[in-house]
Write a protein that holds these residues in place. Structure first.
Motif, mmCIF file in Angstrom:
data_model
loop_
_atom_site.group_PDB
_atom_site.id
_atom_site.type_symbol
_atom_site.label_atom_id
_atom_site.label_comp_id
_atom_site.label_asym_id
_atom_site.label_seq_id
_atom_site.Cartn_x
_atom_site.Cartn_y
_atom_site.Cartn_z
ATOM 1 N N GLU A 1 0.910 -0.898 0.202
ATOM 2 C CA GLU A 1 0.134 -0.161 -0.289
ATOM 3 C C GLU A 1 0.824 1.373 -0.009
ATOM 4 O OE1 GLU A 1 1.116 -0.568 4.177
ATOM 5 O OE2 GLU A 1 0.112 -2.190 2.221
ATOM 6 N N GLY A 2 0.200 2.166 -0.774
ATOM 7 C CA GLY A 2 1.291 3.737 -0.683
ATOM 8 C C GLY A 2 2.587 3.142 -1.620
ATOM 9 N N VAL A 3 2.519 2.713 -2.183
ATOM 10 C CA VAL A 3 3.466 2.329 -3.156
ATOM 11 C C VAL A 3 3.104 1.299 -4.725
ATOM 12 C CG1 VAL A 3 5.873 1.445 -4.216
ATOM 13 C CG2 VAL A 3 5.453 1.776 -1.688
ATOM 14 N N CYS A 4 2.767 2.285 -5.434
ATOM 15 C CA CYS A 4 2.204 2.161 -7.034
ATOM 16 C C CYS A 4 3.264 1.700 -8.266
ATOM 17 C CB CYS A 4 1.458 2.806 -7.319
ATOM 18 S SG CYS A 4 0.849 3.944 -6.700
ATOM 19 N N GLY A 5 3.305 0.409 -8.092
ATOM 20 C CA GLY A 5 3.698 0.198 -9.529
ATOM 21 C C GLY A 5 5.621 -0.445 -9.380
ATOM 22 N N HIS B 1 16.785 5.805 -11.727
ATOM 23 C CA HIS B 1 17.185 7.545 -11.400
ATOM 24 C C HIS B 1 16.655 7.909 -10.812
ATOM 25 C CE1 HIS B 1 18.546 9.316 -14.980
ATOM 26 N NE2 HIS B 1 17.263 8.101 -16.100
ATOM 27 N N SER B 2 17.152 9.473 -10.095
ATOM 28 C CA SER B 2 16.424 10.015 -8.882
ATOM 29 C C SER B 2 15.212 9.599 -9.302
ATOM 30 C CB SER B 2 16.837 11.759 -8.759
ATOM 31 O OG SER B 2 16.421 11.546 -7.733
ATOM 32 N N GLY B 3 14.046 9.334 -7.957
ATOM 33 C CA GLY B 3 12.846 9.415 -7.252
ATOM 34 C C GLY B 3 12.771 8.165 -7.589
ATOM 35 N N THR B 4 12.684 7.070 -8.680
ATOM 36 C CA THR B 4 12.106 5.683 -8.993
ATOM 37 C C THR B 4 11.990 5.172 -7.985
ATOM 38 O OG1 THR B 4 14.538 4.933 -9.410
ATOM 39 C CG2 THR B 4 13.094 5.886 -11.627
ATOM 40 N N GLY B 5 11.438 5.465 -6.463
ATOM 41 C CA GLY B 5 11.483 4.948 -5.407
ATOM 42 C C GLY B 5 11.950 3.749 -4.532
ATOM 43 N N LYS B 6 13.329 4.338 -5.240
ATOM 44 C CA LYS B 6 14.010 2.756 -4.147
ATOM 45 C C LYS B 6 14.122 2.656 -3.085
ATOM 46 C CE LYS B 6 17.854 4.524 -6.657
ATOM 47 N NZ LYS B 6 17.335 6.437 -7.339
ATOM 48 N N THR B 7 14.314 4.606 -2.183
ATOM 49 C CA THR B 7 14.412 4.264 -0.849
ATOM 50 C C THR B 7 13.413 3.983 0.310
ATOM 51 O OG1 THR B 7 15.646 6.082 -1.314
ATOM 52 C CG2 THR B 7 15.057 5.550 0.758
ATOM 53 N N LEU B 8 11.751 4.650 -1.192
ATOM 54 C CA LEU B 8 10.841 4.197 -0.793
ATOM 55 C C LEU B 8 9.986 2.739 -0.625
ATOM 56 C CD1 LEU B 8 8.117 5.767 -0.295
ATOM 57 C CD2 LEU B 8 7.331 4.920 -2.874
ATOM 58 N N VAL B 9 10.569 1.896 -1.957
ATOM 59 C CA VAL B 9 10.569 0.437 -1.280
ATOM 60 C C VAL B 9 11.234 -0.548 -0.462
ATOM 61 C CG1 VAL B 9 10.518 -1.073 -2.998
ATOM 62 C CG2 VAL B 9 9.647 0.024 -4.199
ATOM 63 N N LEU C 1 21.923 2.513 2.708
ATOM 64 C CA LEU C 1 23.186 3.290 2.088
ATOM 65 C C LEU C 1 23.338 4.320 0.584
ATOM 66 C CD1 LEU C 1 26.182 1.589 2.676
ATOM 67 C CD2 LEU C 1 25.657 3.478 4.065
ATOM 68 N N GLU C 2 22.415 5.490 1.070
ATOM 69 C CA GLU C 2 21.651 6.156 0.006
ATOM 70 C C GLU C 2 23.397 7.028 -0.502
ATOM 71 O OE1 GLU C 2 17.979 7.810 -0.818
ATOM 72 O OE2 GLU C 2 18.287 7.158 0.408
ATOM 73 N N ASN C 3 22.743 7.390 -1.998
ATOM 74 C CA ASN C 3 23.813 8.166 -2.742
ATOM 75 C C ASN C 3 25.334 7.218 -2.486
ATOM 76 O OD1 ASN C 3 22.371 10.444 -3.917
ATOM 77 N ND2 ASN C 3 22.545 11.491 -1.853
ATOM 78 N N GLN D 1 12.195 3.826 -14.969
ATOM 79 C CA GLN D 1 11.821 4.937 -15.344
ATOM 80 C C GLN D 1 10.415 4.818 -15.488
ATOM 81 O OE1 GLN D 1 11.644 8.302 -14.045
ATOM 82 N NE2 GLN D 1 13.306 8.895 -15.610
ATOM 83 N N TYR D 2 9.941 5.267 -14.450
ATOM 84 C CA TYR D 2 8.008 5.451 -14.379
ATOM 85 C C TYR D 2 7.026 5.109 -15.865
ATOM 86 C CZ TYR D 2 8.135 4.730 -9.867
ATOM 87 O OH TYR D 2 8.119 5.036 -8.092
ATOM 88 N N THR D 3 6.875 5.326 -16.637
ATOM 89 C CA THR D 3 6.034 5.055 -17.544
ATOM 90 C C THR D 3 4.896 6.134 -17.428
ATOM 91 O OG1 THR D 3 3.772 3.546 -16.818
ATOM 92 C CG2 THR D 3 5.391 2.845 -18.339
ATOM 93 N N GLU E 1 -0.845 7.081 -11.683
ATOM 94 C CA GLU E 1 -1.539 6.814 -10.874
ATOM 95 C C GLU E 1 -0.451 7.224 -9.413
ATOM 96 O OE1 GLU E 1 -1.649 2.114 -9.095
ATOM 97 O OE2 GLU E 1 -0.672 2.329 -11.281
ATOM 98 N N ILE E 2 0.623 7.607 -9.542
ATOM 99 C CA ILE E 2 1.273 8.012 -8.434
ATOM 100 C C ILE E 2 1.401 9.479 -7.919
ATOM 101 C CG2 ILE E 2 4.325 8.409 -7.120
ATOM 102 C CD1 ILE E 2 5.011 6.262 -9.233
ATOM 103 N N LEU E 3 0.694 10.493 -8.618
ATOM 104 C CA LEU E 3 0.020 11.520 -9.042
ATOM 105 C C LEU E 3 -0.967 11.843 -7.829
ATOM 106 C CD1 LEU E 3 1.660 13.299 -11.943
ATOM 107 C CD2 LEU E 3 2.203 13.464 -9.338
ATOM 108 N N ASP F 1 10.822 13.959 -14.301
ATOM 109 C CA ASP F 1 11.394 13.447 -12.572
ATOM 110 C C ASP F 1 9.764 13.686 -12.085
ATOM 111 O OD1 ASP F 1 13.040 13.108 -10.517
ATOM 112 O OD2 ASP F 1 13.407 15.422 -10.578
ATOM 113 N N LEU F 2 9.813 12.422 -10.847
ATOM 114 C CA LEU F 2 8.943 12.356 -10.287
ATOM 115 C C LEU F 2 8.778 13.952 -9.401
ATOM 116 C CD1 LEU F 2 6.072 11.154 -9.689
ATOM 117 C CD2 LEU F 2 7.290 9.835 -8.008
ATOM 118 N N ALA F 3 9.748 14.015 -9.224
ATOM 119 C CA ALA F 3 9.379 15.088 -7.222
ATOM 120 C C ALA F 3 8.908 16.208 -8.295
ATOM 121 C CB ALA F 3 11.123 15.476 -6.976
#
Ligand SMILES: Nc1ncnc2c1ncn2[C@@H]1O[C@H](COP(=O)(O)OP(=O)(O)OP(=O)(O)O)[C@@H](O)[C@H]1O
Ligand SMILES: [Mg+2]
Lengths: 785, 442
Positions: free
Chosen positions: B2-6, B34-42, B119-121, B177-179, B185-187, B217-219
């Motif tokens: 939940e809260g994470v799509c795609g 890419h940045s904002g592709t949900g790595k941290t989130l997932v 470890l981010e970045n 990258q998100y389609t 859907e995320i937005l 870029d999602l952000a």
């Protein structure tokens, strides 16, 4: 300084003893260096008097200036502080209420609120600007973490920032300001532990979400910022460091010395206008001088702040000199997407200068006035070179010192109520310095014969005359300034602005020449004579406003004002009558046309008629217009004469721009060439005295001889010929004693001297070796700069 | 999830790699995309669900290994870091050996939980110390008996991290990258509770249709979505349109979005400020103070205005000319009597026309700068000290930069990096005809 036992030559660093004895020694004041102009013993009294007048003058000036400095940015600062406050409140709201899904949370994305303060490129002023900003922030956010001010420090930035914030340290206590060593008043921060996590923890601890209990307030809130030592940054990531601790420290002391009521004034203003602050104040990080911040460090800083946005409410303030675009230039797009930036613009320094001129130079509050040429000089330095008001005021101070030091009569240049006392202290021979002033002598000669004798002999009578003359001069200057403003109002909107758009330009002209005789004024008159009526009416209105503002009970100005009002009344009256006539005519003409629509001949006649009428009417207007122009020209001709035409102007006006220029404008190259071509100028020794500048004397220093010889050569200089010439000049003195050395066989000692001189010249940049020709040097065009 | 799509696939993959309680975890994982592709989130989501203790460090911050180690340890320990001396500080830890030792104690104290280091970045690790990245890759080998895994996250592929010896490849998970649909859907999740599903969906698709070509870029997209929603709602609030009337709503929002398109990525104007500006423009201009007026003008106008002292302006122009004109043409431009141009010049010029501006600024020595400066300033000026300090000012403003040269003291060299529009606007303020002196346009 203690000697060393080292036999090697070099520069040795000595650590300063911890307690300097200087603190207890009596401080030197300007008085001790005062008055190189007074060699004679009996003029000791003068020294005291002029110094007294000088200090009182400068105190007046610096007070006005300080007030201006504090008020000039108050508006921007106010909006800046409001912004910081609201941003902080939003941030902390985000933190406490865990991210709800209502809208308007640009901040939920990790944007760091950023204020971008565009300060303009005047480097010297910037320090003062940020100083007052920091002071303001600390006073408004009393219960908060102090704002921290990072000066282009690189990798140590983090350390500095955090130690400033947490320690409250780095903010040295007032009593310790003499100490060079770091004085940490708050808890100590270990260098290794300076990470954002630590800061976050600290913030949580000091600002708990529950109602605060007694919070430990870092003691010693003073305004001297960033005294943290910049310890050497290690690691290959550290970019070059650029700190200027010494200069900032000095500035701190200065401002501390004269910080006072004015700054409090803004503070209270803003406090009153702010709603009550939240318990969780934001942490403000000020980066002055964004341009010289290494982009990489900036990038990291922004990323880190954005990462920790959830726990530490950071508000960034960037000081940008050029344009806000710069921020994006130095940030990667990833980082700049982390910012929510808002742009604030500080007042441009030209605006600041205008108010300085208005309040300090064009008012009688300060008895000292600048003459035409020094004013022009200061203005040129400002406009052409640095746009720095701070430097402008420094120049003013130099002029003031010069005035009081070099003119004995300047002791009278004090506020009008003290003049009487000043004159009371004066003895007969001293009064003679005033009598000897050219303008006073002219006055005496022009006076009726029965007054001439008492003016020269009777002390009391002379004193009385001087007092009244000075009072007259004051009144005259007030009028002069008012009329300068009038002239500006009159001409500033002319196409092309022949006399400039700013008051300062008109002032510069009026101070040095009689306005009506100048070409610029003739141009302006031409422009005025071709002005349309509506324009003239608005201009007259402006003039009227200026006059009303400047009136100050001056009779002549009152007269002028009534005249102006009359004239503009006539102007608008003319407008109404012509309009009425126009309407009448138009009605009649229209009737005629409609009556005989087909009769072209009649129509033409009518049109011609009306055109003629129009011509007549505009003639009426033209008469009035030239009357107006004539009126102003007369007024200017009688009242806008340069100060040099006034009696006793030497007392209040400073005219010698040469002296000021010598001190204010550094000329490295001319100084160098003078030193080389005429060493006597600096050395003041008898041996080097030259009859003509290009003369070559044996006793000159070697480098000077070499320099003069090289001037005679072309672009390429043959070293051997040069040496021969050098030897010939230098060994002239030995001619009588020893036999002339053969041309092939040069004395070793002389050769060594020659080589030394040549390498010195090379070091100064006059010549350089070349590979094109063996044994040749090339002359450089831009040497020595 | 939940809260994470795609990101179901990546989530499943991660979960299966990490395994259930009791099974050994992989040595290290490498998530990139890419940045904002949900790595941290997932990653955080999966770890939390599996009940793994997390320590999450951004490597931008960890400028030396010690900072990294201590941050990781304190997070795993669950202690609060402190900088002040009045609290007992955790022992320092500045080498991998010590780190392993401390991990052991932490693990034992916590009853051997499963732990993960995020470890981010992590590309930044490469510059901090030579052995730290490969060392962390095989952390499990160094810590027998501790159930720990290291998860690297980066925008760079793993190839950029390989070193010749002793490198153990981590398990790679790629985040594409998100389609457009996924973005939609995320937005959609940004929907405020006040807006209806359909209404917001229409809005999102409008925004995407404008911005999708400019940025994915999602952000940034999220920023734009939030920025303009209020304006989008306006007609509805005013009662001029119904929520379903897509067309009038589109007509209303289109100019806003088009305008915003030119400032994608430039967060120069936050929304409150944007509103304020609009309001200011609406209020009658006559009521405004001149300074405010100027503010607006300079904000809205695109040209960059830099206020410089007069000589600085000339210096800047001279530097610009010196950077972009070849030195051999100086004679032609700056000498009063440069003689006739030879005919062949035209052909040479044609060859070089494109190059001089495309190749960027060239370095020039101080002498040349001063020579050009003196020839473009009409009146005679003595080279005063303040003139040179202005040069220093330009350098500190990064309009010029020093550029090497073998002899920094006697003949320093510079390069003019001021943007062209800045130089052009400076020229305009002093009525200087730049094109007359510029080589490629001459
Ligand atoms: N699939 C998704 N569903 C919902 N929100 C998402 C999704 N992907 C990303 N986001 C949003 O985008 C934001 C950024 O995502 P995240 O931090 O995971 O990116 P990242 O890949 O780690 O980027 P970076 O490389 O910059 O660290 C998240 O906070 C979340 O709000
Ligand atoms: Mg991430």
């Amino acid at each position: 300084m203690a000697g060393t036992v080292s036999v090697s030559k070099g520069v040795f660093a000595f650590k300063r003893p911890k307690h300097r004895s200087q603190r207890h020694a009596p401080r030197l004041s300007t008085l001790d260096h005062w008055g190189h102009g007074y060699q004679e013993e009996r003029e000791e009294n003068f020294k005291q008097l002029t110094h007294l007048s000088y200090t009182s003058c400068w105190n007046i000036a610096s007070q006005i200036l300080q007030e201006l400095q504090d008020n000039i940015h108050s508006k921007v600062f106010q909006s800046l502080v409001t912004y910081i406050d609201s941003a902080g409140r939003r941030l902390t709201a985000d933190i406490t209420t865990t991210r709800d899904q209502t809208f308007g949370l640009t901040h939920a994305l990790g944007n760091v609120p950023t204020a971008c303060l565009v300060t303009g490129v005047n480097m010297p002023d910037r320090d003062a600007t940020f100083q007052s900003l920091v002071g303001l922030l600390r006073s408004t956010s009393r219960r908060t973490s102090p704002p921290c001010r990072v000066k282009s420090a690189p990798r140590a930035a983090m350390y500095r920032m955090i130690s400033q914030l947490i320690g409250g340290g780095g903010w040295a206590g007032l009593q310790d300001e003499e100490e060079e060593e770091e004085v940490v008043t708050g808890p100590k921060v270990k260098r290794k532990q300076c990470t954002m996590a630590v800061l976050a923890a600290w913030y949580q601890r000091t600002h708990p979400s529950s109602p605060r209990k007694a919070k430990k307030e870092p003691p010693g809130y003073t305004r001297s910022p960033t005294k943290t030592p910049c310890s050497p940054s290690k690691g290959n990531r550290s970019p070059t460091k650029r700190t200027h601790p010494s200069s900032s420290r000095k500035a701190d002391k200065d401002t501390q010395a004269n910080e006072g009521s004015p700054s409090k004034r803004i503070k209270s203003n803003i406090i009153a206008s702010l709603p009550e602050r939240s318990d969780k104040p934001p942490i403000v990080i000020i980066l002055e001088d964004l341009e010289s911040f290494p982009p990489r460090v900036l990038n990291d800083l922004v990323l880190i702040c954005s990462q920790y946005r959830a726990t530490v409410p950071v508000v960034l303030v960037f000081g940008v000199a050029t344009t806000p675009d710069r921020v994006h230039h130095s940030l990667s797009h990833h980082a700049s997407a982390c910012l929510a930036m808002e742009v604030f613009r500080a007042q441009p320094s030209t605006h600041y200068l205008t108010s300085v001129i208005d309040k300090v130079l064009m008012s009688n509050e300060l008895p000292f006035h600048l003459g035409g040429r020094p004013f022009k000089l200061l203005l040129d330095i400002f406009l052409y070179n640095d746009l720095s008001v701070e430097n402008f005021t420094k120049g003013l101070k130099v002029c003031m010192m010069e005035h009081f030091m070099c003119h004995a009569s300047s002791f009278l240049c004090c506020s009008p109520k003290h003049r009487q006392d000043m004159l009371g202290n004066v003895t007969g021979p001293q009064l003679d310095t005033v009598r000897k002033l050219p303008s006073f002598r002219a006055y005496v000669e022009a006076a009726p014969p029965q007054e001439q004798v008492p003016l020269l002999i009777d002390e009391d009578y002379t004193k009385k005359t001087i007092l009244s003359l000075l009072a007259e001069l004051d009144v005259w200057y007030a009028r002069f300034c008012a009329l300068v403003k009038v002239a500006n109002a009159l001409t500033s909107r002319l196409p092309g602005a022949p006399m400039g758009r700013q008051v300062r330009e008109v002032l510069a002209v009026c101070l040095s020449r009689s306005l009506v005789d100048t070409e610029e004024y003739q141009e302006a008159v031409k422009g005025l004579r071709s002005m349309a009526r509506e324009e003239l009416v608005t201009v007259m209105q402006c003039v009227q406003d200026v006059l009303e503002e400047q009136l100050g009970g001056d009779e002549i100005l009152c007269e002028l004002l009534t005249e102006v009002i009359l004239l503009s009344g006539r102007l608008s009256g003319l407008g109404q009558t012509t309009e009425a006539e126009d309407e009448k005519e138009a009605g009649g003409g229209g009737a005629a046309v409609t009556l005989k629509p087909s009769d072209r001949f009649h129509l033409r006649e009518k049109l011609l008629d009306s055109a003629k009428n129009k011509g007549k009417k505009s003639n009426k207007y033209e008469c009035l217009r030239s009357e107006v122009v004539q009126f102003f020209s007369d007024a200017f001709a009688s009242h806008l004469q340069p100060p040099t035409t006034q009696t006793l102007h030497e007392v209040l006006f400073f005219h010698s721009s040469r002296a000021a220029k010598k001190m204010l404008v550094g000329l490295p190259r001319p100084a160098l060439t003078t030193a080389l071509a005429n060493p006597h100028h600096y050395l003041q020794c008898d041996c080097c005295r030259l009859d003509e500048p290009s003369a070559l004397v044996t006793t000159l220093p070697d480098i000077s001889v070499a320099y003069k010889l090289h001037l005679e050569c072309g672009r390429h200089i043959n070293l051997f010929d040069w040496l021969q010439a050098f030897v010939a000049v230098v060994s002239q003195e030995d001619d009588e004693e020893g036999p002339v050395t053969s041309s092939r066989n040069v004395d070793q000692k002389l050769q060594a001297r020659f080589v030394l001189a040549v390498s010195e010249l090379q070091f100064l940049g006059f010549i350089k070796p070349t590979k094109r020709k063996t044994d040749h040097m090339v002359r450089l065009t831009w040497g020595g700069c | 999830m939940e809260g994470v799509c795609g990101r179901e696939e990546q989530g499943r993959m991660l979960a299966s790699l990490l395994g259930q309680e009791g099974s050994p975890m992989p040595c290290s994982l490498f998530l990139w995309g890419h940045s904002g592709t949900g790595k941290t989130l997932v990653a955080r989501h999966v770890l939390r669900r599996l009940g793994i203790r997390i320590s999450h460090v951004n490597c931008v911050e960890a400028f030396c290994p010690q900072v990294l180690y201590e941050a990781v340890l304190s997070q795993l320990r669950g202690s609060v870091p402190s900088a002040t001396t009045d609290l007992p500080t955790p022992p320092t830890c500045d080498s991998l050996g010590e780190f392993v030792h401390h991990l052991d104690t932490v693990s034992r104290a916590g009853g051997q939980p499963r732990m993960a280091i995020l470890l981010e970045n992590c590309e930044r690790l490469r510059d901090s110390a030579a052995n730290i990245f490969p060392g962390l890759c095989r952390l499990q080998e160094l810590t027998p008996g501790i159930n720990i895994t290291v998860i690297f996250m980066s925008t760079l592929p793993v190839e950029k991290f390989r070193i010749s010896t002793g490198f153990m490849e981590p398990l790679v998970v790629f985040f594409p990258q998100y389609t457009k649909d996924e973005l939609q859907e995320i937005l959609q999740t940004l929907r405020p509770s006040t807006a209806s599903q359909e209404f917001f969906k229409n809005y999102i698709s409008l925004v995407l249709s404008v911005f999708y070509l400019a940025t994915r870029d999602l952000a940034e997209l999220m920023h734009q979505v939030q920025q303009h929603f209020e304006a989008y709602c306006e007609p509805v609030v005013r009662g001029e349109a119904e929520e379903e009337d897509v067309r009038p709503l589109w007509r209303n929002i289109e100019p806003h979005l088009k305008k915003a398109l030119s400032t994608v990525y430039l967060r120069e104007v936050s929304r409150t400020h944007f509103d304020k500006m609009q309001k200011l423009i609406e209020t009658s201009v006559s009521e405004m103070l001149p300074s405010e007026l100027r503010n607006i003008n300079s904000l809205s106008s695109k040209t960059a205005i830099v206020e410089l002292p007069l000589y600085s302006r000339y210096l800047l122009i001279a530097a610009h000319l010196a950077s972009y004109n070849p030195a051999r043409t100086d004679r032609r431009f700056f000498m009063k009597h440069h003689g006739k141009q030879r005919k062949t010049q035209a052909s040479i010029k044609a060859k070089e026309r494109c190059s001089s501006h495309l190749l960027g600024p060239k370095t020039f020595p101080l002498d040349r700068l001063m020579a050009i400066f003196h020839s473009i300033v009409e009146e005679d000026i003595t080279p005063t000290a303040s003139l040179f300090s202005q040069l220093a000012t330009l350098l500190s403003l990064r309009l010029l930069i020093p550029s090497g040269g073998d002899d920094v003291l006697q003949n320093p060299k510079y390069k003019c990096v001021a943007p062209h529009d800045v130089v052009h606007s400076v020229c305009r303020t002093i009525n200087f005809d730049l094109s007359r002196y510029t080589y490629s346009q001459a």
